[in-house]
Design an enzyme around this catalytic site. Structure first.
Site, PDB file in Angstrom:
ATOM      1  N   SER A  61       0.838  -1.193   0.000  1.00 29.40           N
ATOM      2  CA  SER A  61       0.000   0.000   0.000  1.00 29.40           C
ATOM      3  C   SER A  61       0.876   1.248   0.000  1.00 29.40           C
ATOM      4  O   SER A  61       1.898   1.296   0.695  1.00 29.40           O
ATOM      5  CB  SER A  61      -0.874   0.029   1.253  1.00 29.40           C
ATOM      6  OG  SER A  61      -1.721  -1.083   1.326  1.00 29.40           O
ATOM      7  N   THR A 115      -3.929   1.828   1.992  1.00 23.27           N
ATOM      8  CA  THR A 115      -4.271   3.123   1.413  1.00 23.27           C
ATOM      9  C   THR A 115      -5.772   3.367   1.507  1.00 23.27           C
ATOM     10  O   THR A 115      -6.215   4.492   1.739  1.00 23.27           O
ATOM     11  CB  THR A 115      -3.822   3.196  -0.047  1.00 23.27           C
ATOM     12  OG1 THR A 115      -2.455   2.786  -0.148  1.00 23.27           O
ATOM     13  CG2 THR A 115      -3.968   4.600  -0.591  1.00 23.27           C
ATOM     14  N   HIS A 159     -11.294  -2.929  -4.866  1.00 28.66           N
ATOM     15  CA  HIS A 159     -11.154  -3.795  -6.025  1.00 28.66           C
ATOM     16  C   HIS A 159     -12.489  -4.254  -6.598  1.00 28.66           C
ATOM     17  O   HIS A 159     -13.375  -3.462  -6.863  1.00 28.66           O
ATOM     18  CB  HIS A 159     -10.249  -4.971  -5.683  1.00 28.66           C
ATOM     19  CG  HIS A 159      -8.823  -4.586  -5.420  1.00 28.66           C
ATOM     20  ND1 HIS A 159      -8.253  -3.447  -5.919  1.00 28.66           N
ATOM     21  CD2 HIS A 159      -7.850  -5.188  -4.679  1.00 28.66           C
ATOM     22  CE1 HIS A 159      -7.001  -3.369  -5.530  1.00 28.66           C
ATOM     23  NE2 HIS A 159      -6.729  -4.404  -4.770  1.00 28.66           N
TER      24      HIS A 159
END
Length: 288
Positions: A61, A115, A159
């Site tokens: 991340s 993140t 995602h």
């Protein structure tokens, strides 16, 4: 190079990562470095690997960068940034559409060092003036069922959940990417590729060139990686895998460029100013 000497790398089994790395890991980048020894792990695991100084090259991340930059350098390609691809805050049917109603509520997140979570905290500081309640870390695949079943009040997802959350009867309360882009005008920095500084500049440049070539091969010959991508996509629908790749493998995967570096600096600087991350020294992100 013997097997013991092979470069040790780690990235997730997500379609964007397997698509990006396929050509290199299968010896299709010629000339280029030898195929590496691969470990598949979700990004919260690779974040920990990097903090412990394990392996030579990892996908992590961007939010984890401040803790690893002494030992690793950020490569200028292979990562995940983009527009319209941010994490979502999901709530169940009949829930309020006012983000302020999250005050005091329980929210499930996939990792506290991601993140996604950092973007969520920056957003919540503005949008949830009453402050959040309990943050529960759980495996990514358990979050949407937990929201659906009322085990948590909301969930932060990333995602492929962008394409599937409606199947759980959930709705998107807020898009962290939209909030970030509205505030900064910059792409959303999600996943970074880092490599051990001790490999030396010549080797690091070779690795960056190999990754860029691997991305370009994947774009030019998408059929080459198809079986590899789907084999690691955890029974993901092939159409969703294609959407996933199209969203997260883009111009920034080939080269961070001016906007990409500006996005990373912007994220880390804002987070440091808010007391959420250690400050990154000037020049620490430069790839030489």
């Amino acid at each position: 190079m013997t097997a013991a000497d092979a470069l040790k790398v780690a990235f997730s089994p997500c379609p964007n990562d397997t698509f990006v790395f396929h050509a290199w890991t299968h010896g299709l980048v010629v000339p280029g470095p030898a195929a590496p020894e691969v470990t598949f792990a979700d990004i919260d695991i690779t974040n920990g690997m990097a903090e412990r100084g394990e392996l030579d090259l990892l996908k992590i991340s961007f939010a984890a960068l401040p803790w690893v930059l002494d030992e690793y350098t950020l490569l200028p390609c292979g990562g995940a940034l983009g527009r319209g691809c941010g994490p979502l805050v999901l709530t169940g049917p009949g829930s309020s559409t006012d983000p302020a109603e999250l005050a005091g509520k329980t929210v499930a997140v996939p990792s506290e060092r991601s993140t996604a979570y950092l973007l969520f905290r920056l957003w919540a500081a503005e949008a949830v003036p009453g402050g959040l309640g309990e943050i529960v870390v759980m495996p990514f695949h358990e979050i949407m069922p937990a929201v659906r079943d009322g085990k948590v009040d909301a969930g932060l997802v990333i995602h492929e959940a962008r394409f599937t959350y409606q199947q759980y009867g959930l709705h998107s309360l807020a898009d962290m990417g939209e909030a970030w882009e509205a505030a900064t005008g910059l792409p959303i920095p999600l996943g970074a590729i880092i490599a051990r500084r001790s490999l030396g500049q010549e080797r690091l440049r070779e690795l960056a060139a190999a990754l860029r070539a691997s991305v370009e091969h994947a774009w030019a010959h998408p059929e080459d990686s198809r079986d590899y991508v789907l084999a690691h996509a955890q029974e993901m629908d092939p159409a969703v895998a294609d959407q996933h790749i199209a969203l997260y493998v883009n111009e920034f995967s080939a080269d961070l460029g001016e906007d990409g570096y500006a996005a990373v600096h912007g994220l880390l600087d804002r987070a440091a100013a808010a007391g959420l991350l250690p400050a990154v020294p000037p020049g620490a992100l430069a790839f030489r």
